[in-house]
Design an enzyme around this catalytic site. Structure first.
Site, mmCIF file in Angstrom:
data_model
loop_
_atom_site.group_PDB
_atom_site.id
_atom_site.type_symbol
_atom_site.label_atom_id
_atom_site.label_comp_id
_atom_site.label_asym_id
_atom_site.label_seq_id
_atom_site.Cartn_x
_atom_site.Cartn_y
_atom_site.Cartn_z
ATOM 1 N N SER A 46 25.728 20.317 43.651
ATOM 2 C CA SER A 46 26.704 21.063 44.449
ATOM 3 C C SER A 46 26.109 21.345 45.824
ATOM 4 O O SER A 46 24.879 21.390 45.968
ATOM 5 C CB SER A 46 27.023 22.396 43.768
ATOM 6 O OG SER A 46 27.768 23.243 44.643
ATOM 7 N N TYR A 80 24.258 30.090 39.742
ATOM 8 C CA TYR A 80 24.859 28.767 39.943
ATOM 9 C C TYR A 80 24.058 27.970 40.960
ATOM 10 O O TYR A 80 23.731 26.797 40.744
ATOM 11 C CB TYR A 80 26.305 28.940 40.412
ATOM 12 C CG TYR A 80 27.068 27.651 40.585
ATOM 13 C CD1 TYR A 80 27.580 26.970 39.483
ATOM 14 C CD2 TYR A 80 27.287 27.108 41.854
ATOM 15 C CE1 TYR A 80 28.287 25.791 39.640
ATOM 16 C CE2 TYR A 80 27.989 25.936 42.016
ATOM 17 C CZ TYR A 80 28.491 25.277 40.915
ATOM 18 O OH TYR A 80 29.188 24.102 41.073
#
Ligand SMILES: NC(=O)c1ccc[n+]([C@@H]2O[C@H](COP(=O)([O-])OP(=O)(O)OC[C@H]3O[C@@H](n4cnc5c(N)ncnc54)[C@H](O)[C@@H]3O)[C@@H](O)[C@H]2O)c1
Length: 265
Positions: free
Chosen positions: A141, A154
């Site tokens: 990501s 995350y």
């Protein structure tokens, strides 16, 4: 037909980027193991079959080693071996800040987002190497590149995925198995549905993705196409890399941009 008769596993294929990739792999002749922990896996396999492709669904938890072994075994038993692993499944874990993140939360996010891809590489690479060459693609990501796109748990998990691509590419020296990662920016999927739903309802879609120079969010296919490129022989000399697919978001320091039209002659 870059994936004609290739055996391919896609995790997180029940939704979003994984589903888009599974459909595209199958459309290019690939035989796809559609792995997910939800019934979305069966739906994706059904969509592939409807379109005339070959797919088998399997319910797995990517953070459980026996489950990953089951998926690899199913690919080898069903399609005669394994050529491509797209370790894409992930969870956001919510937007908890540092002090609201308890050990249980960060442990679960790391288990799915980081241990998942680790297990995928560990168990897929030897089978892919047996074919003489092949590829592993991970979904990281932009949150793994720097701060500002996800919670601490995350972001740390995705930074780990970027590193895992580099380290495992090196550890697979001589195997002819390439490992790369894609780093999506904001993409319209199950994970981000509330953001897009809210923006549509509030007539604020022009705000979605406006921090990148393309000034919009991505559609899952735009990510899936880059994953397919990395999985294909078109990327035969790309190895150990993390490719940002984010409309240009991560290419800048935070500055006030000069917009095209205001500056162009
Ligand atoms: N959507 C975005 O804006 C965005 C941005 C950056 C990175 N990503 C990453 O893209 C990947 C795909 O997510 P998406 O955006 O398509 O979201 P999504 O929620 O639509 O799809 C994720 C899929 O993974 C599955 N999954 C989750 N945990 C699992 C587990 N333990 N075992 C098996 N399957 C599991 C879910 O059931 C779901 O089908 C994720 O790794 C995510 O972190 C997404």
């Amino acid at each position: 037909m870059r994936f004609e008769n290739k055996s391919i596993i896609v995790t997180g294929a029940g939704s979003g980027i994984g589903r888009a990739a599974a459909l595209l792999f199958a459309a290019e002749g690939g035989h796809v193991i559609v792995a997910d922990r939800t019934e979305g896996a069966d739906e994706t396999a059904h969509l592939i079959a409807e379109a005339g492709g070959t797919a088998k669904a399997i319910r797995i938890d990517v953070g459980v080693e026996e489950d990953v072994i089951r998926a690899v075994t199913l690919a080898c038993d069903s399609f005669g071996g394994l050529d491509v692993m797209f370790a894409n499944a992930g969870i956001s874990g919510g937007m908890a800040n540092l002090f609201d993140t308890d050990v249980a939360l960060i442990t679960e996010v790391l288990r799915v987002n980081l241990i998942g891809p680790f297990l995928a590489i560990k168990h897929a690479a030897p089978r892919i190497a047996e074919r003489g060459k092949g590829a592993i693609v991970l979904t990281a990501s932009v949150a793994g590149i720097r701060s500002g796109a996800g919670s601490p748990a995350y972001s740390a998990s995705k930074a780990g995925v970027i590193n895992l691509a580099a380290v495992s590419a090196q550890q697979l020296t001589g195997s002819n198995v390439r490992v790369n990662a894609i780093c999506p920016g904001l993409t319209e999927t199950g994970m981000t549905k509330p953001v897009f739903d809210y923006a549509r309802e509030a007539n604020k879609m022009d705000r979605v993705g406006r921090l990148n120079p393309l000034q919009r969010g991505a559609q899952p296919e735009e990510l899936a196409k880059v994953a397919l490129f990395l999985a294909s022989d078109d990327a035969s000399y790309v190895n150990g890399q993390a490719i940002a697919v984010d409309g240009g978001l991560s290419s800048s320091h935070p500055v006030t941009r000069q917009e095209y039209g205001r500056t162009a002659a």
